[in-house]
Scaffold this active site. Structure first.
Site, PDB file in Angstrom:
ATOM      1  N   THR A 274      -5.473   7.790  -4.744  1.00  0.00           N
ATOM      2  CA  THR A 274      -5.545   7.676  -3.280  1.00  0.00           C
ATOM      3  C   THR A 274      -4.635   8.705  -2.620  1.00  0.00           C
ATOM      4  OG1 THR A 274      -6.094   5.348  -3.473  1.00  0.00           O
ATOM      5  CG2 THR A 274      -5.327   6.084  -1.321  1.00  0.00           C
TER       6      THR A 274
ATOM      7  N   GLU B 297       0.829  -1.212   0.000  1.00  0.00           N
ATOM      8  CA  GLU B 297       0.000   0.000   0.000  1.00  0.00           C
ATOM      9  C   GLU B 297       0.860   1.258   0.000  1.00  0.00           C
ATOM     10  OE1 GLU B 297      -2.768  -0.799  -1.003  1.00  0.00           O
ATOM     11  OE2 GLU B 297      -4.210  -0.380   0.576  1.00  0.00           O
TER      12      GLU B 297
HETATM   13  N1  HSE Z   1      -8.296   4.418   4.349  1.00  0.00           N
HETATM   14  C1  HSE Z   1      -7.778   4.687   3.040  1.00  0.00           C
HETATM   15  C2  HSE Z   1      -8.225   6.065   2.591  1.00  0.00           C
HETATM   16  C3  HSE Z   1      -8.301   3.658   2.077  1.00  0.00           C
HETATM   17  O1  HSE Z   1      -9.408   6.380   2.764  1.00  0.00           O
HETATM   18  O2  HSE Z   1      -7.397   6.835   2.106  1.00  0.00           O
HETATM   19  C4  HSE Z   1      -7.790   3.845   0.676  1.00  0.00           C
HETATM   20  O3  HSE Z   1      -6.730   3.014   0.408  1.00  0.00           O
END
Ligand code: HSE
Length: 313
Positions: free
Chosen positions: A186, A130
């Protein structure tokens, strides 16, 4: 030569107030990874994509490659590793696509090399993937992809995920607006979040998050849905989702217990008691996007299990 094949599910992170802490595993879709290892006196990783939207194949720029290299480095594995990747989870739309590949890879490395890693360690290594794909280590999606069901996971250096099963009749509606998104979505969606928030908003979110956890503990879909409200993260991100308010309103009107942005968006997630009603809720979400002049697509699924070995060494 030895090989193992593992698949892991898509997931939806946050559920509103549980930013970087909550996630729910889907039954479908699921990414699949096959890892083949051949004897060698040094580590080498090659990635081959077998299907799906293209991802970077350079191992250090790829979540699965990064996970395998981190595990090999820390556990002293020397082998020529080939990772074959079947990407079935749509990329960049808030369904934990990178996490599904990273989780599959961590579980496959564990199985292939007999590492006996705990779920918390698998989550830690999958989180390395990630970091590469979204710019920050967070464990919500990877924990759901590894453990399945509903997970709660902290942000510390060593994540200790907690899994709670979902109520059996819980159905999930996922609607995705087809909008142009920034590259590295993201990372962008995290960069627009407020750096500080008022105490009253924190209190509201703790209350909502506690309601969600209570809902899972009591297997009460109404209670889970009641807690799925957040104005901190969604307040900042809703401009990335054209039709956000209308989709929430229509899904709730059609019988959804709760509606939120799925992960970093732009997909929206609704939870519903019962598969039959779920189809109506999904239709209402797609109609709301259409009324907002946005094309969309969607599907209905259930809460799913975590990563599993589909073909052993
Ligand atoms: N918790 C993370 C976000 C999930 O909302 O940015 C996305 O990978």
């Amino acid at each position: 030569m030895k090989q193992v094949t593992v698949e892991a599910p898509a997931s939806s992170a946050n559920l509103g107030p549980g930013f970087d802490v909550f996630a729910l595993a889907f039954d479908e879709p699921r990414d699949m990874v096959q890892i083949v290892s051949r004897d060698s006196d040094k580590v080498g990783v090659e990635i081959r994509q077998m299907m799906g939207q293209p991802v970077p194949l350079e191992p250090r720029r790829n979540g699965a490659g990064t996970v395998s290299l981190a595990i090999a480095r820390d556990l002293g594995i020397k082998a020529k590793i080939t990772i074959k990747l079947w990407k079935r989870v749509p990329i960049g739309v808030g369904m934990g696509s990178s996490a599904a590949s990273a989780a599959s890879t961590a579980v496959a490395m564990n199985e292939l090399f007999g590492l006996k890693l705990k779920k918390s360690e698998l989550t830690y290594y999958a989180g390395k993937g990630e970091e590469v794909t979204s710019g920050a280590a967070h464990y919500d999606n990877v924990a759901a992809a590894i453990l399945g069901d509903f997970v709660i996971v902290g942000k510390g250096e060593r994540p200790e995920p907690i899994r709670l099963p979902a109520p059996r009749s819980m159905a999930l509606c996922v609607a995705t607006p087809l909008v142009k998104l920034p590259s590295r979505k993201t990372e962008y969606a995290r960069s627009i979040l407020p750096k500080a928030v008022s105490l009253s908003r924190v209190v509201e979110n703790v209350s909502n998050a506690s309601t969600i956890v209570s809902g899972f503990a009591f297997r009460d879909i109404g209670l889970i849905g009641k807690g799925m409200n957040d104005s901190i993260v969604e307040g900042a991100r809703k401009r990335m989702v054209p039709g956000y308010e209308l989709v929430k309103e229509r899904a709730t009107g059609a019988g959804a217990s709760g509606v939120c942005i799925s992960g970093a968006g732009p997909s929206m997630l609704a939870i519903v008691d019962g598969m039959n009603r779920a189809r109506e809720v999904l239709d209402s979400m797609l109609a709301a996007f259409s009324e907002s002049d946005v094309e969309s697509r969607g599907f209905v699924t259930r809460v799913g299990k975590g990563a599993r070995v589909v073909e052993g060494k």
